[in-house]
Motif scaffolding. Structure first.
Motif, PDB file in Angstrom:
ATOM      1  N   ALA A 168       0.834  -1.195   0.000  1.00  0.00           N
ATOM      2  CA  ALA A 168       0.000   0.000   0.000  1.00  0.00           C
ATOM      3  C   ALA A 168       0.872   1.249   0.000  1.00  0.00           C
ATOM      4  N   ARG A 169       0.566   2.161  -0.873  1.00  0.00           N
ATOM      5  CA  ARG A 169       1.321   3.417  -0.941  1.00  0.00           C
ATOM      6  C   ARG A 169       0.365   4.558  -1.275  1.00  0.00           C
ATOM      7  N   ALA A 170       0.515   5.687  -0.576  1.00  0.00           N
ATOM      8  CA  ALA A 170      -0.318   6.854  -0.866  1.00  0.00           C
ATOM      9  C   ALA A 170       0.163   7.510  -2.156  1.00  0.00           C
ATOM     10  N   GLY A 171      -0.676   8.322  -2.718  1.00  0.00           N
ATOM     11  CA  GLY A 171      -0.290   9.064  -3.915  1.00  0.00           C
ATOM     12  C   GLY A 171      -0.652   8.323  -5.185  1.00  0.00           C
ATOM     13  N   LYS A 172      -0.376   8.964  -6.295  1.00  0.00           N
ATOM     14  CA  LYS A 172      -0.722   8.384  -7.597  1.00  0.00           C
ATOM     15  C   LYS A 172       0.340   7.361  -7.997  1.00  0.00           C
ATOM     16  N   LEU A 173      -0.064   6.123  -8.183  1.00  0.00           N
ATOM     17  CA  LEU A 173       0.856   5.060  -8.584  1.00  0.00           C
ATOM     18  C   LEU A 173       0.691   4.789 -10.075  1.00  0.00           C
ATOM     19  N   SER A 174       1.806   4.456 -10.725  1.00  0.00           N
ATOM     20  CA  SER A 174       1.714   4.143 -12.155  1.00  0.00           C
ATOM     21  C   SER A 174       2.896   3.289 -12.596  1.00  0.00           C
ATOM     22  N   PHE A 175       2.695   2.588 -13.694  1.00  0.00           N
ATOM     23  CA  PHE A 175       3.717   1.875 -14.465  1.00  0.00           C
ATOM     24  C   PHE A 175       4.566   0.873 -13.669  1.00  0.00           C
ATOM     25  N   PRO A 176       3.979  -0.064 -12.962  1.00  0.00           N
ATOM     26  CA  PRO A 176       4.831  -1.094 -12.340  1.00  0.00           C
ATOM     27  C   PRO A 176       5.423  -1.999 -13.424  1.00  0.00           C
ATOM     28  N   ARG A 177       6.714  -2.244 -13.334  1.00  0.00           N
ATOM     29  CA  ARG A 177       7.379  -3.065 -14.354  1.00  0.00           C
ATOM     30  C   ARG A 177       8.358  -4.016 -13.660  1.00  0.00           C
ATOM     31  N   TRP A 178       8.245  -5.288 -13.970  1.00  0.00           N
ATOM     32  CA  TRP A 178       9.000  -6.333 -13.295  1.00  0.00           C
ATOM     33  C   TRP A 178      10.337  -6.538 -13.985  1.00  0.00           C
ATOM     34  N   SER A 179      11.397  -6.638 -13.200  1.00  0.00           N
ATOM     35  CA  SER A 179      12.753  -6.765 -13.775  1.00  0.00           C
ATOM     36  C   SER A 179      13.010  -8.191 -14.250  1.00  0.00           C
ATOM     37  N   PRO A 180      14.080  -8.400 -14.998  1.00  0.00           N
ATOM     38  CA  PRO A 180      14.554  -9.765 -15.245  1.00  0.00           C
ATOM     39  C   PRO A 180      14.983 -10.404 -13.926  1.00  0.00           C
ATOM     40  N   GLU A 181      15.129 -11.716 -13.962  1.00  0.00           N
ATOM     41  CA  GLU A 181      15.548 -12.448 -12.768  1.00  0.00           C
ATOM     42  C   GLU A 181      17.067 -12.552 -12.761  1.00  0.00           C
ATOM     43  N   VAL A 182      17.690 -12.175 -11.646  1.00  0.00           N
ATOM     44  CA  VAL A 182      19.147 -12.275 -11.498  1.00  0.00           C
ATOM     45  C   VAL A 182      19.433 -13.039 -10.213  1.00  0.00           C
ATOM     46  N   ASP A 183      20.087 -14.176 -10.328  1.00  0.00           N
ATOM     47  CA  ASP A 183      20.404 -15.021  -9.170  1.00  0.00           C
ATOM     48  C   ASP A 183      19.175 -15.261  -8.303  1.00  0.00           C
ATOM     49  N   GLY A 184      18.073 -15.512  -8.932  1.00  0.00           N
ATOM     50  CA  GLY A 184      16.867 -15.866  -8.201  1.00  0.00           C
ATOM     51  C   GLY A 184      16.084 -14.705  -7.625  1.00  0.00           C
ATOM     52  N   SER A 185      16.562 -13.468  -7.818  1.00  0.00           N
ATOM     53  CA  SER A 185      15.808 -12.340  -7.267  1.00  0.00           C
ATOM     54  C   SER A 185      15.344 -11.409  -8.388  1.00  0.00           C
ATOM     55  N   THR A 186      14.283 -10.687  -8.103  1.00  0.00           N
ATOM     56  CA  THR A 186      13.730  -9.734  -9.077  1.00  0.00           C
ATOM     57  C   THR A 186      13.370  -8.440  -8.353  1.00  0.00           C
ATOM     58  N   LYS A 187      13.066  -7.415  -9.125  1.00  0.00           N
ATOM     59  CA  LYS A 187      12.618  -6.147  -8.561  1.00  0.00           C
ATOM     60  C   LYS A 187      11.451  -5.635  -9.411  1.00  0.00           C
ATOM     61  N   ILE A 188      10.691  -4.747  -8.836  1.00  0.00           N
ATOM     62  CA  ILE A 188       9.628  -4.075  -9.589  1.00  0.00           C
ATOM     63  C   ILE A 188       9.873  -2.575  -9.479  1.00  0.00           C
ATOM     64  N   ALA A 189       9.958  -1.920 -10.610  1.00  0.00           N
ATOM     65  CA  ALA A 189      10.071  -0.458 -10.628  1.00  0.00           C
ATOM     66  C   ALA A 189       8.667   0.114 -10.822  1.00  0.00           C
ATOM     67  N   TYR A 190       8.390   1.202 -10.182  1.00  0.00           N
ATOM     68  CA  TYR A 190       7.095   1.852 -10.393  1.00  0.00           C
ATOM     69  C   TYR A 190       7.227   3.339 -10.074  1.00  0.00           C
ATOM     70  N   LEU A 191       6.253   4.106 -10.521  1.00  0.00           N
ATOM     71  CA  LEU A 191       6.240   5.535 -10.223  1.00  0.00           C
ATOM     72  C   LEU A 191       5.217   5.809  -9.126  1.00  0.00           C
ATOM     73  N   ARG A 192       5.632   6.651  -8.197  1.00  0.00           N
ATOM     74  CA  ARG A 192       4.693   7.150  -7.181  1.00  0.00           C
ATOM     75  C   ARG A 192       4.736   8.669  -7.296  1.00  0.00           C
ATOM     76  N   GLY A 193       3.664   9.250  -7.819  1.00  0.00           N
ATOM     77  CA  GLY A 193       3.703  10.669  -8.144  1.00  0.00           C
ATOM     78  C   GLY A 193       4.794  10.921  -9.164  1.00  0.00           C
ATOM     79  N   ASP A 194       5.683  11.843  -8.864  1.00  0.00           N
ATOM     80  CA  ASP A 194       6.792  12.150  -9.771  1.00  0.00           C
ATOM     81  C   ASP A 194       8.065  11.417  -9.387  1.00  0.00           C
ATOM     82  N   THR A 195       7.980  10.428  -8.504  1.00  0.00           N
ATOM     83  CA  THR A 195       9.192   9.747  -8.058  1.00  0.00           C
ATOM     84  C   THR A 195       9.251   8.333  -8.621  1.00  0.00           C
TER      85      THR A 195
END
Lengths: 389, 179
Positions: free
Chosen positions: A158-185
């Motif tokens: 859960a995050r306050a503010g306007k959320l947009s564009f979650p994008r899942w990373s490739p898998e590296v050594d079994g781990s992944t990340k998701i990048a997303y925008l929260r407002g202008d950040t």
């Protein structure tokens, strides 16, 4: 510099770097722009265009109850330059290539299986696949979620503010990340929903794009420059000059090309150091662009005032002449390559149809999309993922 | 440019009629100087390429309205140099606003390491407005009156910028070694 003639000679000796390459690229762009201004003069008279759009839409609606109207659809798509083979389907009997299709509609994201079966994931938006298609990330009202393809929620952040564009990373050594925008950040969260952190306090409203094979992320910074960051070390690999507003970023599968789409141009950068490979000035509004899997070919979806078109361009020379794959009256709104690179999906919104085309000209139309999905997909990018899925 | 005038008018006429070879002749004739002029004003290879390219595209868009009795070069150079000045001003403004720390750490491949030749370095010490008049006068060989027309400036301003620009360049250039 003794006098004016010395200065003149000195100025003439100064050559811009890569002057020959610049001239070659510029001539390709100028020639394309020059040649593309001609067809505009030969377009149908303004008064006829609404009739052509209406004819296309009516033909597809009628086809639901009257399959022989296929001939009318052939007429509608027959203005393309190459001979086409058109197949019309009323429903998703199957996708024309392996993989599962993820599309976003006003009702929520749908996953469509190769056999045509489909599932609504729920009241989410802006869904995209995880790297192997095992999960989907999407946005709820106030949260980033990770879902299984059957709609089960794995975690929610859960995050306050306007959320947009979650994008899942490739898998590296079994781990992944998701990048997303929260407002202008721009923010990152680990693939298990932990370690949420800020990456950049000023990001433009463009979906970030993960470079294949690692944790390198391309995004548009607040100053309008593309930035490519190694998120493992938080170091900037390179940045571009300031650009017009970028609507889309996408990497080639080999990570050596990054495309940036603006309202009227396609710019391709080298993936390692950010050198500009070339730029194509487009003859109409650019809606979406995507690299073909395993190649540097780029499909570009263009929207003219009354027509839409799908072009193919060379990502190694984007300003060189393009090839029209398909064009028709009305609006196209969605673009995706099949995972094996043999078919392109173009969402033909004004005809309520999915248009599947091959680069060689085979065409397959699936109509009645809004009824099947509850609403026509409203996001340019769709995900057609993972042949083994 | 007079020796080219007959051919150039014919190329423009051909291009207006849709001839790609005539357009290419115009492009090949004018690209090198337009590109170099943009580069000398903005001192950035990618931006210079963009500016020169976009100037040609603007010229194509307006080609049907172009008066064939006029030479093509000044028309193109007006677009190139004015855009180059605008770009340089915008860059200066962005530099004042400042970037963030992440960006400052980056090594930009777009900075032109080759821009080290003494004349180029002396030119780089000038403002974009001064660089533009020097380039128009001494690379493209326009008269001060023509430059005033191209840049929409009073002729006195052009003369003043030329004089101050050259003085500043002399200060920046290393002493010549006769030995």
């Amino acid at each position: 510099m003794a006098d004016a003639s010395d200065l003149r000679r000195a100025l003439r000796r100064i050559q811009p770097p890569d002057a020959i390459g610049a001239e070659r690229r510029a001539w390709a762009v100028v020639r394309t722009a020059f040649e593309e201004r001609e067809p505009a003069r030969r377009r149908p008279p303004q008064a006829l265009r609404p009739l052509l759009i209406a004819a296309g839409a009516v033909a597809l609606i009628a086809a639901v109850v009257n399959p022989p109207v296929l001939n009318a659809i052939r007429d509608a798509v027959g203005r393309t330059k190459e001979k086409k083979v058109v197949t019309y389907k009323q429903a998703f009997f199957s996708l024309p290539a392996p993989g599962r299709l993820l599309v976003n509609t006003a009702r929520g994201p749908w996953i469509i299986r190769p056999d045509g079966g489909r599932r609504l994931l729920g009241r989410y938006r802006d869904a995209s696949w995880s790297p192997r298609g095992l999960f989907v990330t999407a946005l709820g009202s106030h949260d980033v979620v990770a879902l299984e393809p059957n709609g089960t929620v794995r975690w929610s952040l859960a995050r306050a503010g306007k959320l947009s564009f979650p994008r899942w990373s490739p898998e590296v050594d079994g781990s992944t990340k998701i990048a997303y925008l929260r407002g202008d950040t721009l923010r990152l969260v680990a693939g298990d929903g932990t370690q949420d952190r800020l990456v950049d306090a000023a990001a433009a409203p463009t979906a970030p794009a993960w470079k294949p094979g690692g944790f390198t992320l391309a995004y548009v910074g607040g100053a309008g420059r593309i930035r490519v960051v190694d998120t493992a070390t938080n170091k900037l690999s390179w940045h571009s000059l300031r650009l017009p507003p970028v609507t889309e970023l996408a990497w080639s599968d080999d990570g050596t090309r990054l495309l940036a789409l603006t309202h009227r141009s396609l710019i391709v950068f080298g993936g390692l150091r950010g050198q500009r490979i070339g730029r194509a000035f487009l003859p109409a509004e650019a809606v979406a662009a995507a690299f073909a899997p395993g190649s540097h070919r780029i499909a570009v979806l263009l929207r003219f005032p009354q027509q839409s078109a799908v072009q193919l361009r060379d990502g190694d020379a984007p300003g060189a002449a393009s090839r029209m794959v398909f064009n028709a009256d009305g609006r196209f709104g969605t673009l995706a390559w099949s995972p094996n690179g043999t078919w392109l999906l173009a969402g033909w919104k004004s005809a309520d149809a999915f248009m599947f085309v091959t680069p060689k000209g085979r065409q397959r139309i699936v109509g009645d999309i809004a009824r099947q999905l509850g609403a026509f997909p409203d996001v340019p990018q769709a995900g057609w993922c993972c042949p083994t899925g | 440019m007079a020796r080219l005038w007959g051919g150039e008018a014919s190329w423009v006429r051909g291009a207006q009629a849709g001839s790609v070879p005539d357009l290419e002749a115009l492009f090949r004739e004018h690209w090198p100087r337009a590109h170099r002029a943009a580069y000398l004003v903005v001192q950035d290879a990618a931006a210079a390429e963009d500016i020169a390219q976009e100037a040609f595209l603007a010229a194509i868009r307006a080609l049907d309205r172009f008066d064939r009795r006029r030479p093509f070069g000044p028309w193109l150079h007006r677009i190139v140099v004015n855009r180059a000045i605008d770009w340089s001003r915008a860059r200066a403004l962005r530099a004042e606003v400042g970037g963030d720390a992440l960006e400052e750490r980056a090594s930009s491949p777009l900075v032109d390491a080759a821009y080290s030749e003494p004349t180029a370095a002396a030119l780089a010490a000038l403002s974009p407005e001064h660089r533009a008049v020097i380039v128009l006068r001494h690379l493209l060989e326009y008269t001060p009156g023509e430059i005033a027309d191209l840049l929409d400036l009073p002729r006195g301003t052009v003369n003043s910028r030329l004089r101050r620009g050259l003085d500043r360049m002399r200060e920046e250039l290393p002493e010549e070694d006769d030995g």
